[in-house]
Structure formats: C-alpha cells, structure tokens
Design a protein around this motif. Structure first.
Motif, PDB file in Angstrom:
ATOM      1  N   ARG A 179      21.581   6.160 126.428  1.00 39.51           N
ATOM      2  CA  ARG A 179      22.341   6.340 125.178  1.00 39.51           C
ATOM      3  C   ARG A 179      23.842   6.198 125.436  1.00 39.51           C
ATOM      4  NH1 ARG A 179      19.384   5.151 120.918  1.00 39.51           N
ATOM      5  NH2 ARG A 179      17.311   6.165 121.031  1.00 39.51           N
ATOM      6  N   HIS A 180      24.279   6.704 126.549  1.00 44.81           N
ATOM      7  CA  HIS A 180      25.700   6.567 126.883  1.00 44.81           C
ATOM      8  C   HIS A 180      26.070   5.098 127.057  1.00 44.81           C
ATOM      9  CE1 HIS A 180      27.312  10.615 127.197  1.00 44.81           C
ATOM     10  NE2 HIS A 180      26.164  11.043 127.788  1.00 44.81           N
ATOM     11  N   GLN A 181      25.200   4.331 127.652  1.00 43.12           N
ATOM     12  CA  GLN A 181      25.474   2.898 127.833  1.00 43.12           C
ATOM     13  C   GLN A 181      25.500   2.173 126.493  1.00 43.12           C
ATOM     14  OE1 GLN A 181      26.223   1.490 130.759  1.00 43.12           O
ATOM     15  NE2 GLN A 181      26.654  -0.436 129.575  1.00 43.12           N
ATOM     16  N   MET A 182      24.593   2.494 125.600  1.00 46.04           N
ATOM     17  CA  MET A 182      24.583   1.885 124.266  1.00 46.04           C
ATOM     18  C   MET A 182      25.862   2.247 123.501  1.00 46.04           C
ATOM     19  SD  MET A 182      20.602   2.435 123.140  1.00 46.04           S
ATOM     20  CE  MET A 182      20.886   1.741 121.526  1.00 46.04           C
ATOM     21  N   ALA A 183      26.315   3.504 123.663  1.00 47.29           N
ATOM     22  CA  ALA A 183      27.554   3.908 122.997  1.00 47.29           C
ATOM     23  C   ALA A 183      28.739   3.115 123.533  1.00 47.29           C
ATOM     24  CB  ALA A 183      27.779   5.403 123.156  1.00 47.29           C
ATOM     25  N   GLU A 184      28.748   2.891 124.844  1.00 48.89           N
ATOM     26  CA  GLU A 184      29.832   2.098 125.423  1.00 48.89           C
ATOM     27  C   GLU A 184      29.792   0.665 124.908  1.00 48.89           C
ATOM     28  OE1 GLU A 184      32.380   2.940 127.260  1.00 48.89           O
ATOM     29  OE2 GLU A 184      31.789   5.063 127.251  1.00 48.89           O
ATOM     30  N   ASP A 185      28.620   0.118 124.828  1.00 47.11           N
ATOM     31  CA  ASP A 185      28.509  -1.261 124.300  1.00 47.11           C
ATOM     32  C   ASP A 185      28.962  -1.341 122.833  1.00 47.11           C
ATOM     33  OD1 ASP A 185      27.516  -2.001 126.732  1.00 47.11           O
ATOM     34  OD2 ASP A 185      25.388  -1.963 126.117  1.00 47.11           O
ATOM     35  N   SER A 186      28.565  -0.371 122.050  1.00 53.62           N
ATOM     36  CA  SER A 186      28.979  -0.353 120.633  1.00 53.62           C
ATOM     37  C   SER A 186      30.483  -0.195 120.518  1.00 53.62           C
ATOM     38  CB  SER A 186      28.286   0.784 119.884  1.00 53.62           C
ATOM     39  OG  SER A 186      26.898   0.595 119.864  1.00 53.62           O
ATOM     40  N   LYS A 187      31.032   0.596 121.431  1.00 59.75           N
ATOM     41  CA  LYS A 187      32.465   0.788 121.416  1.00 59.75           C
ATOM     42  C   LYS A 187      33.206  -0.518 121.696  1.00 59.75           C
ATOM     43  CE  LYS A 187      36.102   3.481 123.687  1.00 59.75           C
ATOM     44  NZ  LYS A 187      36.384   4.512 124.728  1.00 59.75           N
ATOM     45  N   ALA A 188      32.674  -1.226 122.706  1.00 64.33           N
ATOM     46  CA  ALA A 188      33.315  -2.504 123.064  1.00 64.33           C
ATOM     47  C   ALA A 188      33.184  -3.511 121.903  1.00 64.33           C
ATOM     48  CB  ALA A 188      32.669  -3.062 124.318  1.00 64.33           C
ATOM     49  N   GLU A 189      32.028  -3.516 121.294  1.00 63.62           N
ATOM     50  CA  GLU A 189      31.827  -4.450 120.164  1.00 63.62           C
ATOM     51  C   GLU A 189      32.732  -4.066 118.992  1.00 63.62           C
ATOM     52  OE1 GLU A 189      28.252  -5.996 117.166  1.00 63.62           O
ATOM     53  OE2 GLU A 189      27.846  -4.484 118.725  1.00 63.62           O
ATOM     54  N   TYR A 190      32.830  -2.795 118.700  1.00 62.05           N
ATOM     55  CA  TYR A 190      33.683  -2.343 117.608  1.00 62.05           C
ATOM     56  C   TYR A 190      35.141  -2.704 117.855  1.00 62.05           C
ATOM     57  CZ  TYR A 190      36.395   0.915 114.737  1.00 62.05           C
ATOM     58  OH  TYR A 190      37.311   1.471 113.896  1.00 62.05           O
ATOM     59  N   SER A 191      35.571  -2.497 119.095  1.00 62.39           N
ATOM     60  CA  SER A 191      36.953  -2.840 119.455  1.00 62.39           C
ATOM     61  C   SER A 191      37.217  -4.336 119.282  1.00 62.39           C
ATOM     62  CB  SER A 191      37.226  -2.405 120.896  1.00 62.39           C
ATOM     63  OG  SER A 191      38.517  -2.776 121.274  1.00 62.39           O
ATOM     64  N   SER A 192      36.270  -5.136 119.720  1.00 62.44           N
ATOM     65  CA  SER A 192      36.442  -6.592 119.588  1.00 62.44           C
ATOM     66  C   SER A 192      36.456  -7.013 118.116  1.00 62.44           C
ATOM     67  CB  SER A 192      35.307  -7.303 120.323  1.00 62.44           C
ATOM     68  OG  SER A 192      35.386  -8.692 120.103  1.00 62.44           O
ATOM     69  N   THR A 193      35.556  -6.418 117.340  1.00 60.23           N
ATOM     70  CA  THR A 193      35.490  -6.763 115.914  1.00 60.23           C
ATOM     71  C   THR A 193      36.757  -6.321 115.203  1.00 60.23           C
ATOM     72  OG1 THR A 193      33.076  -6.515 115.972  1.00 60.23           O
ATOM     73  CG2 THR A 193      34.141  -6.492 113.822  1.00 60.23           C
ATOM     74  N   LEU A 194      37.272  -5.160 115.600  1.00 55.01           N
ATOM     75  CA  LEU A 194      38.483  -4.657 114.977  1.00 55.01           C
ATOM     76  C   LEU A 194      39.664  -5.579 115.262  1.00 55.01           C
ATOM     77  CD1 LEU A 194      39.915  -2.454 113.370  1.00 55.01           C
ATOM     78  CD2 LEU A 194      40.236  -1.197 115.537  1.00 55.01           C
ATOM     79  N   GLN A 195      39.781  -6.011 116.492  1.00 48.76           N
ATOM     80  CA  GLN A 195      40.871  -6.931 116.826  1.00 48.76           C
ATOM     81  C   GLN A 195      40.748  -8.247 116.041  1.00 48.76           C
ATOM     82  OE1 GLN A 195      40.817  -7.411 121.064  1.00 48.76           O
ATOM     83  NE2 GLN A 195      41.501  -5.294 121.487  1.00 48.76           N
ATOM     84  N   LYS A 196      39.539  -8.718 115.981  1.00 49.11           N
ATOM     85  CA  LYS A 196      39.325  -9.966 115.242  1.00 49.11           C
ATOM     86  C   LYS A 196      39.662  -9.797 113.769  1.00 49.11           C
ATOM     87  CE  LYS A 196      35.732 -13.361 114.207  1.00 49.11           C
ATOM     88  NZ  LYS A 196      34.299 -13.709 114.389  1.00 49.11           N
ATOM     89  N   PHE A 197      39.259  -8.679 113.155  1.00 49.59           N
ATOM     90  CA  PHE A 197      39.536  -8.449 111.742  1.00 49.59           C
ATOM     91  C   PHE A 197      41.031  -8.351 111.492  1.00 49.59           C
ATOM     92  CE2 PHE A 197      40.479  -5.407 108.350  1.00 49.59           C
ATOM     93  CZ  PHE A 197      39.904  -6.073 107.271  1.00 49.59           C
TER      94      PHE A 197
END
Length: 592
Positions: A179-197
C-alpha cells in the motif's frame, strides 16, 4: 487594450456581443435595401407622371406644344424623366456598392466568427479535460494514501498481538509495504499531472485564449469599420447625382425663362386668323313706305336672286353677323344622322332647293374635309396648303435618297457581279420613279391651290370652283332666289359671295351639296304658357306670357318651331305654348 487579457473570462459575453454586431449589420443591410426600393418606386412614379402628361402622338395636344409655355412644360416633363433616372442610379449604386457587398461580407463574417469561437470552445474543452485528469489523479493519490495508513495500522496491530502467528504478521507487513508503494506511485502521478495541468492552464489563459480573443476583437473592429465605410458610401451615392439633378433643375429653370408671351400671342393669331374683313356698316332702311329690300355692298349679306325683291320678316333685313351668330337647329336634327336628315329634307319640304357638291358636303359634315382645305378660312387654308406642300417635298426627298442609294448599289453590282445581280434592283427603281412622279404631281396641285390663295394666279375656272367648294353654284332653271347660307368650320353660318361669282350648273350634276332652304314663313302666333330655358342647340328660351310667331307646326315629335325676330328662332316643347294658327297667313313672309 486587448480582449484576450482584459476579457479572458468573458467568453460567453463576447459570443453574444459579436452576434449582436452581425445583427446590426444585417439590420443596416435591410435599411439600405428598403431605401433602394423606395428610390425605385419614386423613380417609377415620376416616370409615370411624366408619361401621363406627355402629348399623345397625332392628337390635338401635340399641336398645342408649339407655344413656348407648353414647350417649357414639355421640357419640364423630359427633365423630370431624367430626374427619375438619377433616382434609379441611386438605387442601382446602393444595391451594388452597399447591399451586395455587405451581404457577402456578412456571410464571410459569420464563417469567421464560427471558426474563432469553435477554437475557443475547443481550448476550453481541452483545459477542462486536463482539470478532470488532475482531479482524478488527486483523488486516486488520496485514496492510496488512506489505504496505506490503514494497512500500516493493521500491520502494527498484528505485530503487537502475541496471539497472532508469525505468518499472519508477515502477511500484514507485506500488505502495508504494497500500500505504501501504491501511495508513492499515486503521489508521483499526481505531481506529474499537476505540473502538466499548470502548464496547460498557463498556455490556455496566456496564449491560446488571448490569441483567439484577439482575432475575435479584430473581426469585430473590421465589422465596425466596414459599416462606417458603407455609411460613407451611402452618402456618396447621393452626392454623386446631385450635380446631374442640379442640371435637370437648371434646365427646368431655363425652359421657364424661355417662355415668350408675345410669341405665344402671335401664334394664336396665326392659328385662328381667318383672313376675312370685318363686316361694314348696315345701311339704314326706311320703313315709312313700302320699299324693296336694299342691300348694303359693305355688309356680309348676299343678294337674293337676280335683283328680285325679297319678303321681309317684320321689316328687318336678312343680314347676319357671321361668325358671331349661330343658326339654331332643332334637337331632332342634332341627334339624327346626316343621311336621315338629307332624306327628310329631300322628301318632306315642298320647296325648291339648291344643290352644290353633295359628296363634298357630306364629307365635310362627317369630318373628312375637302382635299384642298376649301372649308377653312383663307389664312388657315394657306397654312394647311403650305404644310401639305412641305410634307410632300419631304416625301419626295426620301424617295430620291432611296433611288440614289439603289442606283449606287446597282453600279456596284455592275462592276462586281459576284456581289449581286444588278437587274434585281430595276423593279424597285421603277417603283421609286413612279412614286416620285406621283408626289411631284401632288405638289404641283397643292402649289396651284396655294398660289390661288396667295393671289398669284387669276380667277379659277367654274369647274375648279366647284371642286374647291369655295363658290356657290346655282341652278337658275330650277332655283329662284335660293338661300346661299353656308356653314363655317366652327358651326356658324355665312352667306356666300354675291351673284357676280355665281355660275350655272346642269340640273343633272348630283355632285353638288344642298344648302339651307328659304326661311320658313309665319303661319300663326303662340303664347308661352310656361317659362322654358332653351339650353340645347336648336332650342330657344321663352318667358311665360311672351307672344311669338309660329313658323312650323308640331310634326309629332313634341316640338314646335317659333321665331322671336329675324335672328332668333328655334324649337320649344309644344306643351309649353298655346298656338293660334292663321290660315290666311300661310305662305306669307311677314309677321302677323
């Protein structure tokens, strides 16, 4: 000042505003179109007005336009026609330069506006899609973080419980790490999406939308400039025709200034001058003793018969003041055709009548007129003959021009046979020669009549006099003191030339017309029972109680012919008078 920076968030309002601008442009187009229709309608009405008052060809109105005042009016009508043409020019120019151009521009403007707002909606849809992706990534990161926290708490709980097996603890630990690894992956994806937006949003509000709004602003400004130019053209189209309209008005003023009252007065003289001399003084006639009727050489009265005395009516002479006094005719005579009147005249009157030129007389009565215009006064006859000679000379010139042209064509055919047959024009040349000869004979005939009127020829022969109808013909064997009254062109009557101009006509010559019969004798008296206003030609007015002379009884038509004095006689209704016939006076020529 840019819509892209100042109105970055007013996409919907800009869409409404640009649509309103197009509506204004279409409204202006409709206004100009209605103006052109008004101009066309006004021009049409002006042309119809001008046409309505134009003189009709071959009519009496056309003759009236020889006067300067009527010619000025005709010039005004022609200028009004040109004036109407300038309003048609206004309509045509406004249609082509404003209505047509703006209609095409509106179509282009609608297409351009549609394209710009399509790009704007597309950019909005893209940024909204990016925002949804960011929200989805954010929710997924939040969910994964919560699940990782719960997995960690479950692992710690299991690790602290001494009753839980080591395998269960290890399993809980692995689940927490996952679960911690999935949270880290979601965090990275969210950060990337936020920068793109953020990058897309920056481009949207600082690049794409400003560019689109700038194009919309330029489009709207072009529309405003275009409608302003159209309004200038609207005024310029009117201004361009003002000089021509001014010329039309100047021509109307010039025509008005050309009116010459003296010239018009002279034209009236030329149009109506008869050429006759005014009547001379009437000789005094002494009634103190019986005497024969005297004839004044200077009066217009003709002698009756070969020096024989004539009966007198109430002691008054028979001299008439032609052309100022008209002879009354019965109402019945006014309505009956000439042939019926002639038949009645021939069969019912027990008198001896005069005949001269019957066919010519009938043609005059029916409005045909003699060929030599002998029914007209001398001056008017001269003008008509001169006009006829001029017309015949013009016709001769036309025929000669055609003959000369055909002669040249024949010469060309003779020199160049391949161009045509020279013999093909011979028949036409012969026809033209015959026509010219006929016209020349006509000219000679009318010039002879014209020369006689102008006094360049001696007196005409008896035969010519009969043909022209100028002189009275008397049959002395059959007629004794026959009345020589003749109807003038305006309906008045005059007596013919004196007996020096008389000549004998064979009794078998039925080419003569009949003259008026000898005045009727009085056959009695009558008393007017009622007042009668004789307003129609042929009737006579009487007052109640007035005594008058009866000269013709009621023939069954309800009218009685009476006489007041020498020059006043006519018909009255039989029911309006009480008649006293005097049998002894029948046939007498004096008043009772």
């Amino acid at each position: 000042m840019s819509w892209g920076t100042e109105l970055w968030d007013q996409f919907d309002n800009l869409e409404k505003h640009t649509q309103w601008g197009i509506d204004v442009l279409e409204k202006y187009i409709k206004f100009v179109k209605e103006r052109t229709e008004i101009e066309l309608s006004y021009a049409k009405q002006l042309r119809n007005l001008s046409k309505k008052y134009q003189p009709k060809k071959n009519s009496k109105e056309e003759e009236e336009y020889r006067y300067t005042s009527t010619r000025a009016f005709l010039a005004t009508l022609n200028e009004m026609n040109d004036y109407a043409g300038q309003h048609e020019v206004i309509s045509e120019n406004m249609t082509s330069l404003i209505t047509g151009e703006l209609t095409r521009y509106v179509q282009e403007l609608k297409q351009e506006r549609k394209s710009h707002f399509h790009d704007g909606r597309k950019a909005q849809q893209h940024i909204e899609t990016c925002w949804k992706q960011l929200e989805a990534s954010k929710r997924r990161f939040e969910r994964d973080c919560k699940e990782a926290d719960r997995a960690q708490q479950y692992f710690e709980k299991m690790d602290a419980d001494i009753n839980v097996t080591k395998a269960d603890v290890e399993k809980a630990r692995q689940q927490a790490q996952l679960r911690h690894q999935m949270a880290e992956d979601s965090k990275a994806e969210y950060s990337s999406t936020l920068q793109k937006f953020n990058s897309e949003q920056h481009d949207h509000y600082y690049t794409h939308i400003p560019n689109i709004f700038q194009k919309i602003q330029e489009m709207e400004e072009r529309r405003i400039v275009r409608i302003g130019e159209s309004m200038k053209t609207f005024a310029e189209v009117d201004r361009q025709v003002i000089p021509i309209i001014g010329k039309c008005l100047d021509e109307i003023t010039k025509a008005a200034e050309s009116i010459d009252h003296k010239n018009d007065s002279q034209l009236v003289i030329e149009a109506f001058k008869s050429g006759f001399e005014p009547p001379g003084d009437i000789d005094f006639e002494d009634f103190t003793q019986p005497m024969k009727r005297t004839v004044s050489e200077s009066s217009l009265s003709n002698s009756r018969g070969d020096g024989k005395s004539e009966p007198k009516f109430g002691g008054k002479s028979k001299g008439k003041l032609w052309p100022f006094i008209k002879k009354n005719k019965s109402p019945k005579q006014q309505k009956e055709p000439l042939s019926h009147r002639f038949n009645e005249f021939m069969t019912s009157k027990p008198k001896i009548h005069c005949f001269r030129s019957l066919k010519r007389g009938l043609s005059l009565k029916l409005g045909a007129g003699p060929e030599d215009f002998s029914n007209l006064p001398p001056e008017q006859r001269r003008k008509k003959l001169q006009q006829k000679v001029d017309e015949l000379n013009k016709d001769i010139q036309k025929e000669m021009d055609q003959r000369d042209a055909l002669t040249k064509m024949k010469d060309v055919y003779i020199k160049n046979p391949q161009m045509g047959d020279a013999a093909s024009v011979d028949h036409r040349l012969a026809e033209l020669g015959q026509n010219i000869e006929k016209l020349r004979l006509e000219v000679q005939k009318f010039e002879g009549w014209l020369a006689e009127v102008e006094g360049r020829l001696p007196l005409r022969t008896d035969q010519a006099r009969r043909q022209s109808g100028l002189y009275e013909a008397q049959n002395t064997a059959a007629v004794n003191s026959c009345a020589q009254d003749r109807e003038s062109p305006d309906g008045s009557y005059t007596e013919e030339q004196s007996q020096e101009t008389e000549m004998k006509v064979p009794a078998t010559d039925f080419d003569d017309e009949f003259d008026d019969e000898e005045p009727l004798p009085t056959i009695g008296t009558c008393k007017a029972l009622y007042t009668f206003e004789g307003q129609n030609e042929g009737t006579i007015s009487v007052a109640e109680g007035e005594m008058l002379y009866v000269i013709e009884e009621d023939k069954g038509d309800g009218w009685t012919r009476i006489r007041r004095n020498e020059d006043e006689e006519g018909y009255v209704p039989t029911s309006y008078v009480e008649v006293y016939l005097d049998k002894n006076a029948k046939g007498a020529m004096t008043y009772i």
